[in-house]
Write an enzyme that holds these catalytic residues in place. Structure first.
Site, PDB file in Angstrom:
ATOM      1  CG  HIS A  72      -1.935  -1.434   1.775  1.00 32.98           C
ATOM      2  ND1 HIS A  72      -2.275  -1.275   1.800  1.00 32.98           N
ATOM      3  CD2 HIS A  72      -2.689  -1.343  -0.072  1.00 32.98           C
ATOM      4  CE1 HIS A  72      -3.514  -2.561   1.964  1.00 32.98           C
ATOM      5  NE2 HIS A  72      -3.520  -2.276   0.057  1.00 32.98           N
ATOM      6  CG  HIS A  94       0.163  -4.091   4.978  1.00 35.22           C
ATOM      7  ND1 HIS A  94      -0.791  -3.248   3.650  1.00 35.22           N
ATOM      8  CD2 HIS A  94       0.522  -4.971   4.822  1.00 35.22           C
ATOM      9  CE1 HIS A  94      -1.107  -4.403   2.937  1.00 35.22           C
ATOM     10  NE2 HIS A  94      -0.003  -6.002   3.715  1.00 35.22           N
ATOM     11  CD  GLU A 152      -2.444  -3.770   9.124  1.00 32.88           C
ATOM     12  OE1 GLU A 152      -1.776  -3.241   9.090  1.00 32.88           O
ATOM     13  OE2 GLU A 152      -3.339  -4.465   8.198  1.00 32.88           O
TER      14      GLU A 152
HETATM   15 ZN   LIG Z   1      -2.012  -1.888   4.049  1.00 34.69          ZN
END
Ligand SMILES: [Zn+2]
Length: 362
Positions: A126, A271, A330
């Site tokens: 991302h 992420h 994350e």
């Molecule tokens: Zn992400």
């Protein structure tokens, strides 16, 4: 070995030294803890017994500091510059191009280690989660530094990790998107008008997660993709659009092919954010997945979450295809990327012990 051939000693860079009065070849070699022969190889035109004051020698200078020093606004070009530095100093870091982005940037895989156990970490699927890239790059730097200085990291001797594992790292899966977030519309090449339209005319791309085509690369995988597509936008967007079909985007395809070519026994996709680890998919994850995330939790404090109402991610597909541990990690606190760079050190330290090293020693 032939005269004039460059020798590469990992962890050293060539440095010019000017001979002073009373210098001897033996004493210079001893001060560097190097055999005289190694110095002679670096200086093929020099005669050891006839040093002249003012004469220049090439000496290998040991690297004891980090090469990577600027993690802020970590663009594709910053990353490739740091990679060139690293592979020059540490020739045991292998670099290969596993594909091209939409805008023809290299998708770079680095490998460290000589062991049979192949493991994988990636970052920046991302775009606005680009801080995951310098986290991975810093780790490569610290690992190489420890190996060449014979130092430990968190009390762990790194040489056995290097001997037992081959660690594959793709630090930037989505380079076009990262550069769009950091450099604005100028980074979009011939897609400038297109991305501006998708972004409602704004040149603030800090909310952009997708690749440059407006496809969310972490919604591109054939693992309940149809279910995911029902809940998601049906046209290109700064985030969440899964594509018109699975695996239409070159970055997503390159990552799928990489996993098909190599028998990774574990995959961690980095992420941001939330300090949680998603580790299951439809009950297809093997029992060892739980053991691994419990160790990650113990060391990093990150909370494991087995199932979540979200599909078609790289982790989902990896578990489905290979029944091996796959984790979406994350990094950092809070919910909205980009994370402020002043959290970098804290995030790096959490990740270093709890995810990177644990991935290698488990
Ligand atoms: Zn992400």
């Amino acid at each position: 070995m032939t005269i004039g051939q460059e020798i590469q000693i990992p962890g050293y860079l060539p440095q010019t030294y000017t001979i002073k009065a009373n210098d001897t070849f033996w004493q210079i070699a001893q001060s560097l803890s190097l055999p005289v022969d190694a110095l002679l190889l670096l200086n093929p035109t020099v005669t050891a017994t006839q040093l002249q004051i003012g004469q220049n020698l090439i000496l290998p200078q040991k690297i004891t500091n980090f090469v990577i020093s600027d993690e802020n606004n970590y663009t594709f070009e910053k990353m490739t510059g740091d990679i060139q530095h690293l592979v020059t100093i540490y020739p045991f870091i292998q670099q290969q191009v596993i594909g091209k982005s939409v805008l023809d940037k290299d998708l770079i895989e680095l490998q460290m280690g000589v062991g049979n156990r192949q493991k994988h970490i990636n970052g920046s699927f991302h775009a606005n989660e680009w801080i995951t890239t310098p986290v991975i790059m810093r780790f490569i730097n610290e690992y190489a530094l420890a190996l060449t200085n014979n130092t430990s990291i968190r009390g762990l001797n790194t040489l056995p990790l290097f001997e037992n594992n081959t660690l594959s790292l793709v630090p930037m899966v989505n380079p076009d998107g990262v550069n769009l977030v950091l450099n604005g519309v100028n980074a979009a090449g011939n897609l400038e008008d297109y991305v501006l339209t998708l972004n409602n005319g704004s040149n603030d791309f800090s909310g952009w997660k997708a690749n440059i085509n407006g496809v969310d690369l972490n919604n591109q995988y054939p693992a309940l993709w149809e279910e995911e597509a029902k809940k998601k936008p049906t046209t290109p967007q700064p985030r969440d659009f899964p594509g018109y079909q699975p695996l239409t985007e070159p970055e997503a395809i390159a990552m799928a092919e990489l996993a098909q070519q190599k028998p990774f026994e574990i995959m961690n996709a980095f992420h941001t954010q939330g300090e949680v680890i998603y580790w299951g998919f439809q009950g297809l994850e093997p029992p060892v997945s739980q053991t691994i995330v419990e160790e990650f939790e113990r060391v990093s404090g990150y909370q494991p979450i087995q199932y979540v109402d979200s599909f078609a991610g790289y982790k989902d597909w990896f578990i489905q295809e290979f029944q091996k541990p796959g984790n979406t990690v994350e990094l950092g606190l809070g919910t909205n990327p980009p994370l402020p760079i002043n959290q970098f050190e804290e995030i790096y330290q959490e990740t270093l012990g709890g995810i990177m090293l644990a991935t290698l020693y488990l």
